[in-house]
Design a protein around this motif. Structure first.
Motif, PDB file in Angstrom:
ATOM      1  N   LYS A  23      28.929  33.942 109.607  1.00 56.26           N
ATOM      2  CA  LYS A  23      30.326  32.287 109.757  1.00 56.26           C
ATOM      3  C   LYS A  23      29.096  30.912 109.272  1.00 56.26           C
ATOM      4  N   THR A  24      28.310  30.956 109.843  1.00 50.92           N
ATOM      5  CA  THR A  24      28.155  30.067 109.360  1.00 50.92           C
ATOM      6  C   THR A  24      27.082  29.686 107.867  1.00 50.92           C
ATOM      7  N   ILE A  25      26.441  30.639 107.233  1.00 49.48           N
ATOM      8  CA  ILE A  25      26.443  31.147 106.610  1.00 49.48           C
ATOM      9  C   ILE A  25      27.082  31.006 104.922  1.00 49.48           C
ATOM     10  N   GLY A  26      28.685  31.475 105.412  1.00 51.46           N
ATOM     11  CA  GLY A  26      29.580  31.501 104.911  1.00 51.46           C
ATOM     12  C   GLY A  26      30.090  29.874 104.383  1.00 51.46           C
ATOM     13  N   CYS A  27      29.854  29.121 105.731  1.00 54.99           N
ATOM     14  CA  CYS A  27      30.811  27.855 105.460  1.00 54.99           C
ATOM     15  C   CYS A  27      29.742  26.416 104.622  1.00 54.99           C
ATOM     16  N   CYS A  28      28.662  26.732 105.046  1.00 57.46           N
ATOM     17  CA  CYS A  28      27.692  26.115 103.930  1.00 57.46           C
ATOM     18  C   CYS A  28      26.841  26.564 102.696  1.00 57.46           C
ATOM     19  N   ARG A  29      27.663  27.582 102.536  1.00 58.58           N
ATOM     20  CA  ARG A  29      27.715  28.427 101.138  1.00 58.58           C
ATOM     21  C   ARG A  29      29.195  27.357 100.147  1.00 58.58           C
ATOM     22  N   PHE A  30      30.104  27.872 101.310  1.00 56.06           N
ATOM     23  CA  PHE A  30      31.218  26.741 100.931  1.00 56.06           C
ATOM     24  C   PHE A  30      31.436  25.277 100.921  1.00 56.06           C
ATOM     25  N   TYR A 129      20.805  29.695 106.024  1.00 54.90           N
ATOM     26  CA  TYR A 129      21.455  28.095 106.172  1.00 54.90           C
ATOM     27  C   TYR A 129      20.304  27.212 107.274  1.00 54.90           C
ATOM     28  N   THR A 130      20.234  26.420 107.035  1.00 58.27           N
ATOM     29  CA  THR A 130      19.365  24.990 107.381  1.00 58.27           C
ATOM     30  C   THR A 130      19.686  23.885 108.422  1.00 58.27           C
ATOM     31  N   THR A 131      19.001  24.234 109.320  1.00 56.20           N
ATOM     32  CA  THR A 131      19.897  22.460 109.685  1.00 56.20           C
ATOM     33  C   THR A 131      18.910  21.892 110.692  1.00 56.20           C
ATOM     34  N   LYS A 132      18.964  20.825 110.553  1.00 55.02           N
ATOM     35  CA  LYS A 132      18.401  19.270 110.945  1.00 55.02           C
ATOM     36  C   LYS A 132      17.922  19.535 112.782  1.00 55.02           C
ATOM     37  N   TYR A 133      16.701  18.979 112.984  1.00 53.31           N
ATOM     38  CA  TYR A 133      16.342  18.797 114.835  1.00 53.31           C
ATOM     39  C   TYR A 133      16.858  17.747 114.657  1.00 53.31           C
ATOM     40  N   VAL A 134      18.004  17.375 115.728  1.00 54.32           N
ATOM     41  CA  VAL A 134      18.849  16.412 116.683  1.00 54.32           C
ATOM     42  C   VAL A 134      18.635  16.268 117.712  1.00 54.32           C
ATOM     43  N   ASN A 135      18.517  15.032 118.246  1.00 54.26           N
ATOM     44  CA  ASN A 135      18.228  14.988 119.448  1.00 54.26           C
ATOM     45  C   ASN A 135      17.846  16.271 120.663  1.00 54.26           C
ATOM     46  N   GLY A 136      16.893  17.291 120.223  1.00 54.15           N
ATOM     47  CA  GLY A 136      16.399  18.504 120.512  1.00 54.15           C
ATOM     48  C   GLY A 136      17.345  19.488 120.840  1.00 54.15           C
ATOM     49  N   ILE A 165       9.613  18.948 115.191  1.00 53.28           N
ATOM     50  CA  ILE A 165      10.143  20.013 114.907  1.00 53.28           C
ATOM     51  C   ILE A 165      11.131  19.235 113.309  1.00 53.28           C
ATOM     52  N   ILE A 166      11.460  19.352 112.587  1.00 55.51           N
ATOM     53  CA  ILE A 166      12.239  18.408 111.183  1.00 55.51           C
ATOM     54  C   ILE A 166      13.952  19.362 111.225  1.00 55.51           C
ATOM     55  N   ASN A 167      12.870  20.732 110.514  1.00 57.35           N
ATOM     56  CA  ASN A 167      14.403  20.751 110.974  1.00 57.35           C
ATOM     57  C   ASN A 167      14.445  22.946 110.813  1.00 57.35           C
ATOM     58  N   ALA A 168      15.113  23.646 110.735  1.00 59.75           N
ATOM     59  CA  ALA A 168      15.388  25.239 111.010  1.00 59.75           C
ATOM     60  C   ALA A 168      16.105  26.197 109.898  1.00 59.75           C
ATOM     61  N   THR A 169      15.649  26.743 109.612  1.00 56.11           N
ATOM     62  CA  THR A 169      15.901  27.769 108.362  1.00 56.11           C
ATOM     63  C   THR A 169      16.292  29.405 108.831  1.00 56.11           C
ATOM     64  N   ILE A 170      17.992  29.472 108.809  1.00 49.09           N
ATOM     65  CA  ILE A 170      18.208  31.264 109.291  1.00 49.09           C
ATOM     66  C   ILE A 170      18.143  31.950 108.391  1.00 49.09           C
ATOM     67  N   ARG A 171      16.999  33.057 108.169  1.00 47.65           N
ATOM     68  CA  ARG A 171      17.521  33.747 107.075  1.00 47.65           C
ATOM     69  C   ARG A 171      18.075  35.487 107.530  1.00 47.65           C
ATOM     70  N   ARG A 172      19.253  35.938 106.785  1.00 47.54           N
ATOM     71  CA  ARG A 172      19.176  37.689 106.558  1.00 47.54           C
ATOM     72  C   ARG A 172      19.178  37.868 105.862  1.00 47.54           C
ATOM     73  N   ASN A 173      17.716  38.964 105.643  1.00 48.02           N
ATOM     74  CA  ASN A 173      17.045  39.733 104.379  1.00 48.02           C
ATOM     75  C   ASN A 173      17.884  40.295 104.048  1.00 48.02           C
ATOM     76  N   PRO A 174      17.504  41.431 102.452  1.00 46.79           N
ATOM     77  CA  PRO A 174      18.782  42.400 102.945  1.00 46.79           C
ATOM     78  C   PRO A 174      18.697  44.061 103.212  1.00 46.79           C
ATOM     79  N   ALA A 175      17.438  44.207 104.573  1.00 45.29           N
ATOM     80  CA  ALA A 175      16.950  45.145 105.525  1.00 45.29           C
ATOM     81  C   ALA A 175      17.859  44.201 106.597  1.00 45.29           C
ATOM     82  N   GLY A 176      18.919  43.504 107.217  1.00 42.98           N
ATOM     83  CA  GLY A 176      19.551  43.309 107.610  1.00 42.98           C
ATOM     84  C   GLY A 176      18.696  42.495 108.610  1.00 42.98           C
ATOM     85  N   LYS A 177      17.842  42.137 108.754  1.00 45.69           N
ATOM     86  CA  LYS A 177      17.077  41.619 110.067  1.00 45.69           C
ATOM     87  C   LYS A 177      16.802  40.230 109.697  1.00 45.69           C
ATOM     88  N   TYR A 178      16.719  39.160 111.332  1.00 47.05           N
ATOM     89  CA  TYR A 178      16.996  37.892 110.884  1.00 47.05           C
ATOM     90  C   TYR A 178      15.606  37.438 111.007  1.00 47.05           C
TER      91      TYR A 178
END
Length: 390
Positions: A23-30, A129-136, A165-178
């Motif tokens: 859902k997060t990937i889809g909304c960020c893309r939107f 999608y990428t999210t930033k570090y804010v308040n731990g 820590i600055i940010n974190a990027t969560i990825r899903r690759n073509p093989a379905g791994k995160y």
């Protein structure tokens, strides 16, 4: 030296967390596509105005296009959520980061550093999608990583994370791994000087030949799995697109590609790290890889060895650890020059000639080793007086 460094780990989200990631990937893309679409409309309007001015239909009054405004766009997100309630379900900071990504893309576009931003597609092989570090909101806690909205996610801890820590990027690759990539700001200390210099001649038969005689063979990871990959792709082509069996076979194909990529990157990292740790000065030829890829007979082999990626690794690792990489000009005849007397033997232009004897000093040369020695000597000449190497 303060640098940005990324730590990449594989994560194992639960089924609920997988749904939220999707859902997060889809909304960020939107959100990304929404603001890119608005900006494309503005640019089209100002292009039309400029054309009317040039045609004399409007007086010239300093007409200029409207730049993308990051802060105004971020402040427009709450109103956007009212029209699209599904945006409220996911991490709001990730949506803000999507706007910042649009801003950065247009900033580079207006400076003519890259092409105009395009719409993102849900059919891209890698979704993220990428999210930033804010308040731990991002933290490593034992065998789990704390991520916004997702909570604690189990991960494969291969090394400790050091730095802010600055940010974190969560990825899903073509093989379905995160995977998660945690970007941190860290102070890296330069490595001790070794007083050594080295020349590196890259090739297709042998991946790299060093001026000290070391040879790194080309493992040809792609060629080793090419037949297996072709068979898997042939089976995939016979499956009905979108069916259960099609998805299963698609994952099999993706895993073969992943194995090839991981094997190649592992080799490149090991070689580049070894060179940077043991040598203060590294001389390489400044290859025009894009032009070389136009050779239909060698394009496949050149793509497989990944010279550009190897060069990138050497550059950033040398910068981190206080070492120096010198790229010798493309017109420097490293293979034709005798490394002992400097005589230029034009017959060496023939790539099939692997060994040759200098007509001047009668020294027997192995083609790649001679080229690497010449690259080392030229790098020393170009940096004479700037590095403490004999």
């Amino acid at each position: 030296m303060i640098v940005n460094k990324a730590y990449k780990f594989r994560i194992y989200p639960t089924k609920t967390q997988e749904v939220l990631i999707a859902k997060t990937i889809g909304c960020c893309r939107f959100v990304y596509n929404y603001f890119v679409g608005k900006q494309k409309g503005k640019d089209a309007y100002w292009h039309m105005v400029e054309e009317m001015v040039q045609n004399g239909q409007l007086p010239r009054n300093n007409w200029k296009g409207e730049f993308f405004h990051k802060n105004k766009s971020i402040k427009a997100l709450p109103e956007l959520k009212k029209h699209y309630p599904f945006l409220k379900e996911i991490d709001s900071i990730a949506l803000q980061k999507s706007v910042e990504i649009v801003h950065e893309a247009y900033r580079r576009y207006y400076k003519k550093q890259n092409d105009e931003p395009r719409f993102k597609s849900k059919r891209n092989p890698v979704q993220s999608y990428t999210t930033k570090y804010v308040n731990g909101n991002i933290a490593v806690l034992g065998k789990h990583i704390k991520l916004p909205k997702l909570g604690l996610v189990r991960f494969a801890e291969s090394r400790e994370v050091h730095g802010r820590i600055i940010n974190a990027t969560i990825r899903r690759n073509p093989a379905g791994k995160y995977f998660v990539s945690i970007l941190v700001e860290v102070d890296i200390q330069p490595l001790l000087k070794t007083g050594s210099s080295i020349g590196v001649d890259v090739g297709l038969k042998d991946f790299a030949t060093l001026s000290d005689g070391t040879v790194y063979k080309n493992p040809t990871f792609f060629r080793a799995l090419e037949e297996k990959l072709a068979n898997a792709q042939r089976v995939l082509s016979r499956r009905q697109v979108g069916s259960t069996n099609w998805h299963k076979q698609r994952v099999k194909v993706a895993k073969i590609h992943e194995k090839i990529t991981n094997s190649r990157q592992n080799m490149l990292h090991k070689i580049s790290t070894h060179l940077v740790k043991n040598h203060d000065l590294i001389g390489m030829e400044d290859l025009a890889v894009k032009k070389m890829l136009k050779n239909v007979h060698l394009a496949k082999a050149i793509s497989e060895v990944s010279w550009s990626q190897f060069r990138t690794m050497l550059e950033y690792k040398a910068k981190w650890y206080g070492k120096q990489v010198v790229f010798v000009a493309r017109n420097f005849a490293s293979s034709q020059l005798c490394s002992r007397c400097g005589h230029k033997h034009k017959a060496v232009k023939d790539l099939a000639l692997r060994e040759w004897t200098c007509p001047s000093c009668e020294c027997l040369h192995q083609r790649d080793l001679n080229a690497s020695i010449n690259l080392r000597n030229e790098a020393l000449r170009l940096t004479a007086g700037t590095v403490g190497i004999a």
